[in-house]
Design a protein around this motif. Structure first.
Motif, PDB file in Angstrom:
ATOM      1  N   ALA A 173      10.368  61.897  56.659  1.00 33.94           N
ATOM      2  CA  ALA A 173      11.013  62.399  55.452  1.00 33.94           C
ATOM      3  C   ALA A 173      12.357  61.714  55.254  1.00 33.94           C
ATOM      4  CB  ALA A 173      11.200  63.917  55.551  1.00 33.94           C
ATOM      5  N   ALA A 174      13.107  61.527  56.330  1.00 39.18           N
ATOM      6  CA  ALA A 174      14.413  60.865  56.273  1.00 39.18           C
ATOM      7  C   ALA A 174      14.940  60.672  57.677  1.00 39.18           C
ATOM      8  CB  ALA A 174      15.409  61.686  55.459  1.00 39.18           C
ATOM      9  N   GLN A 175      15.805  59.670  57.831  1.00 37.78           N
ATOM     10  CA  GLN A 175      16.637  59.567  59.027  1.00 37.78           C
ATOM     11  C   GLN A 175      18.076  59.594  58.547  1.00 37.78           C
ATOM     12  OE1 GLN A 175      15.547  57.171  62.353  1.00 37.78           O
ATOM     13  NE2 GLN A 175      17.649  56.695  62.920  1.00 37.78           N
ATOM     14  N   VAL A 176      18.828  60.573  59.000  1.00 36.95           N
ATOM     15  CA  VAL A 176      20.183  60.802  58.494  1.00 36.95           C
ATOM     16  C   VAL A 176      21.183  60.772  59.634  1.00 36.95           C
ATOM     17  CG1 VAL A 176      19.384  62.184  56.532  1.00 36.95           C
ATOM     18  CG2 VAL A 176      19.914  63.308  58.695  1.00 36.95           C
ATOM     19  N   ARG A 177      22.437  60.470  59.303  1.00 38.44           N
ATOM     20  CA  ARG A 177      23.517  60.577  60.265  1.00 38.44           C
ATOM     21  C   ARG A 177      23.902  62.045  60.361  1.00 38.44           C
ATOM     22  NH1 ARG A 177      23.508  56.590  63.473  1.00 38.44           N
ATOM     23  NH2 ARG A 177      25.674  57.052  64.068  1.00 38.44           N
ATOM     24  N   THR A 178      24.059  62.530  61.573  1.00 42.93           N
ATOM     25  CA  THR A 178      24.317  63.958  61.782  1.00 42.93           C
ATOM     26  C   THR A 178      25.586  64.401  61.062  1.00 42.93           C
ATOM     27  OG1 THR A 178      23.275  63.750  63.953  1.00 42.93           O
ATOM     28  CG2 THR A 178      24.527  65.755  63.535  1.00 42.93           C
ATOM     29  N   ARG A 179      26.620  63.599  61.127  1.00 42.93           N
ATOM     30  CA  ARG A 179      27.895  63.992  60.518  1.00 42.93           C
ATOM     31  C   ARG A 179      27.836  64.019  58.996  1.00 42.93           C
ATOM     32  NH1 ARG A 179      28.767  58.768  62.455  1.00 42.93           N
ATOM     33  NH2 ARG A 179      29.127  57.187  60.812  1.00 42.93           N
ATOM     34  N   GLU A 180      26.785  63.439  58.413  1.00 42.05           N
ATOM     35  CA  GLU A 180      26.692  63.367  56.959  1.00 42.05           C
ATOM     36  C   GLU A 180      25.693  64.366  56.379  1.00 42.05           C
ATOM     37  OE1 GLU A 180      25.723  59.314  56.217  1.00 42.05           O
ATOM     38  OE2 GLU A 180      27.658  58.550  56.934  1.00 42.05           O
ATOM     39  N   THR A 181      25.198  65.253  57.211  1.00 42.55           N
ATOM     40  CA  THR A 181      24.223  66.218  56.727  1.00 42.55           C
ATOM     41  C   THR A 181      24.560  67.603  57.254  1.00 42.55           C
ATOM     42  OG1 THR A 181      21.839  66.615  56.470  1.00 42.55           O
ATOM     43  CG2 THR A 181      22.596  65.962  58.660  1.00 42.55           C
ATOM     44  N   SER A 182      23.752  68.588  56.904  1.00 38.23           N
ATOM     45  CA  SER A 182      23.977  69.965  57.337  1.00 38.23           C
ATOM     46  C   SER A 182      22.676  70.539  57.873  1.00 38.23           C
ATOM     47  CB  SER A 182      24.467  70.824  56.161  1.00 38.23           C
ATOM     48  OG  SER A 182      23.436  70.936  55.187  1.00 38.23           O
ATOM     49  N   ARG A 183      22.795  71.645  58.579  1.00 46.39           N
ATOM     50  CA  ARG A 183      21.597  72.286  59.119  1.00 46.39           C
ATOM     51  C   ARG A 183      20.649  72.695  58.010  1.00 46.39           C
ATOM     52  NH1 ARG A 183      23.314  75.241  64.608  1.00 46.39           N
ATOM     53  NH2 ARG A 183      25.210  74.074  65.005  1.00 46.39           N
ATOM     54  N   SER A 184      21.195  73.211  56.923  1.00 45.23           N
ATOM     55  CA  SER A 184      20.324  73.668  55.831  1.00 45.23           C
ATOM     56  C   SER A 184      19.556  72.503  55.221  1.00 45.23           C
ATOM     57  CB  SER A 184      21.149  74.379  54.754  1.00 45.23           C
ATOM     58  OG  SER A 184      22.130  73.507  54.204  1.00 45.23           O
ATOM     59  N   GLU A 185      20.197  71.321  55.136  1.00 46.05           N
ATOM     60  CA  GLU A 185      19.505  70.160  54.596  1.00 46.05           C
ATOM     61  C   GLU A 185      18.406  69.689  55.544  1.00 46.05           C
ATOM     62  OE1 GLU A 185      23.103  68.216  51.907  1.00 46.05           O
ATOM     63  OE2 GLU A 185      22.714  67.445  53.927  1.00 46.05           O
ATOM     64  N   VAL A 186      18.685  69.685  56.846  1.00 46.49           N
ATOM     65  CA  VAL A 186      17.664  69.275  57.811  1.00 46.49           C
ATOM     66  C   VAL A 186      16.496  70.248  57.804  1.00 46.49           C
ATOM     67  CG1 VAL A 186      17.189  68.926  60.268  1.00 46.49           C
ATOM     68  CG2 VAL A 186      19.301  68.031  59.273  1.00 46.49           C
ATOM     69  N   ILE A 187      16.783  71.531  57.745  1.00 43.42           N
ATOM     70  CA  ILE A 187      15.713  72.535  57.696  1.00 43.42           C
ATOM     71  C   ILE A 187      14.886  72.370  56.424  1.00 43.42           C
ATOM     72  CG2 ILE A 187      15.252  75.013  57.492  1.00 43.42           C
ATOM     73  CD1 ILE A 187      17.672  75.434  59.373  1.00 43.42           C
ATOM     74  N   GLU A 188      15.534  72.047  55.316  1.00 47.06           N
ATOM     75  CA  GLU A 188      14.815  71.805  54.064  1.00 47.06           C
ATOM     76  C   GLU A 188      13.887  70.600  54.198  1.00 47.06           C
ATOM     77  OE1 GLU A 188      13.645  72.497  50.118  1.00 47.06           O
ATOM     78  OE2 GLU A 188      14.874  73.740  51.454  1.00 47.06           O
ATOM     79  N   LEU A 189      14.359  69.550  54.861  1.00 48.91           N
ATOM     80  CA  LEU A 189      13.516  68.376  55.103  1.00 48.91           C
ATOM     81  C   LEU A 189      12.329  68.722  55.994  1.00 48.91           C
ATOM     82  CD1 LEU A 189      16.261  65.655  55.668  1.00 48.91           C
ATOM     83  CD2 LEU A 189      14.540  65.610  53.867  1.00 48.91           C
ATOM     84  N   ILE A 190      12.568  69.546  57.013  1.00 51.51           N
ATOM     85  CA  ILE A 190      11.499  69.933  57.936  1.00 51.51           C
ATOM     86  C   ILE A 190      10.428  70.744  57.223  1.00 51.51           C
ATOM     87  CG2 ILE A 190      10.968  71.396  59.941  1.00 51.51           C
ATOM     88  CD1 ILE A 190      13.685  70.574  61.098  1.00 51.51           C
ATOM     89  N   THR A 191      10.847  71.641  56.351  1.00 53.91           N
ATOM     90  CA  THR A 191       9.908  72.572  55.728  1.00 53.91           C
ATOM     91  C   THR A 191       9.246  72.045  54.464  1.00 53.91           C
ATOM     92  OG1 THR A 191      11.759  73.647  54.579  1.00 53.91           O
ATOM     93  CG2 THR A 191      11.044  74.604  56.682  1.00 53.91           C
ATOM     94  N   SER A 192       9.937  71.147  53.735  1.00 51.77           N
ATOM     95  CA  SER A 192       9.374  70.673  52.468  1.00 51.77           C
ATOM     96  C   SER A 192       9.221  69.155  52.393  1.00 51.77           C
ATOM     97  CB  SER A 192      10.249  71.137  51.298  1.00 51.77           C
ATOM     98  OG  SER A 192      11.496  70.452  51.301  1.00 51.77           O
ATOM     99  N   GLY A 193       9.867  68.436  53.298  1.00 54.53           N
ATOM    100  CA  GLY A 193       9.774  66.983  53.281  1.00 54.53           C
ATOM    101  C   GLY A 193      10.711  66.305  52.305  1.00 54.53           C
TER     102      GLY A 193
END
Length: 276
Positions: free
Chosen positions: A233-253
């Motif tokens: 779905a994505a590879q992101v830098r940790t400092r540039e994202t949030s938990r809610s965004e990562v969870i959204e990627l995990i659940t919806s892609g």
């Protein structure tokens, strides 16, 4: 006569491991349908995703247990093909699975050298193995074991993980993959293992951390690779994202439009180098 301005060459070393468009089918089941992964030396890259997203298949392909059916694998910038665990080990890739593969009836030294024992003539070189094991544990600042000659059966869960990780870095490895290393640990032992994971990266290794625990991921990871239904779905830098965004990627892609800028996939330059 005018001169054309040229951009400065990219002097950054290539990633230790780069997977581009990896695919793996098991009959009619498309386990991986286009995965991309970048793991850099000196960094922890978390590999996350829901159950069935393809994490286990991904690491087994990198480990040589399965072979990718399609896609490219580059190791330190050179294209390679991993078709067996021997190929993976020869590159410097070591995997610590959840079961750890430790023998309770053997001590720490013999577990660390299991299957790769040092010999002097026809005998095991116990002194050399003990010295090397102690050096590796010391280099990782491991101080939680009483003696490197104590049996693994007497160790706690965190200490077992420590031994398994130390064994992985014993053989001049360049990439260490850790499969859910804190899944069965308590709070204190989890913190010890996460500190060790961070020390691996600080020592210059590339580390891939497979985890469901967002607390662990955001504590130690420099980058987060999210798999969704067999695709990246994505590879992101940790400092540039949030938990809610990562969870959204995990659940919806995917992410809502306003957050899309943070979810930048690793991009490939014309010269073949990759940036995240």
């Amino acid at each position: 006569m005018t001169k054309t301005a040229h951009s400065a060459p990219d002097l950054a070393p290539p990633p230790t491991l780069e997977v581009r468009g990896g695919r793996k089918n098991f009959g009619a089941v498309h386990a991986l349908r286009g995965v991309d992964l970048v793991a850099r030396a000196g960094e922890v890259t978390a590999l996350v995703g829901d159950n069935g997203a393809g994490k286990s298949t991904m690491i087994k392909c990198v480990a040589g247990i399965h072979a990718f059916d399609a896609g490219e694998v580059l190791f330190e910038g050179e294209q390679t093909h991993i078709s067996s665990p021997a190929d993976s080990s020869a590159l410097g890739i070591e995997v610590v699975y959840q079961d750890l593969a430790l023998c309770d009836n053997l001590d720490i030294v013999h577990n660390m050298f299991l299957g790769r024992e040092l010999k002097k003539g026809f005998r095991l070189d116990e002194s050399a193995m003990e010295t090397r094991a102690a050096e590796v544990l010391a280099s990782l600042s491991v101080r939680t074991v009483r003696s490197i000659r104590q049996h693994v059966a007497s160790l706690s869960g965190g200490q077992r993980q420590t031994v398994a990780i130390a064994r992985a870095v014993l053989w001049n490895s360049k990439l260490v993959i850790l499969d859910e290393p804190t899944a069965a640990l308590g709070v204190a032992q989890t913190e010890q293992v996460l500190q060790l994971v961070r020390r691996l990266a600080d020592a210059g290794l590339a580390v891939v951390l497979v985890s469901h625990n967002m607390n662990d991921v955001f504590e130690v990871a420099d980058a987060i690779n999210v798999l969704y239904l067999g695709q990246t779905a994505a590879q992101v830098r940790t400092r540039e994202t949030s938990r809610s965004e990562v969870i959204e990627l995990i659940t919806s892609g995917s992410l809502p439009a306003g957050a899309a800028a943070a979810a930048t996939l690793s991009t490939t330059n014309a010269n073949g180098s990759t940036t995240a």
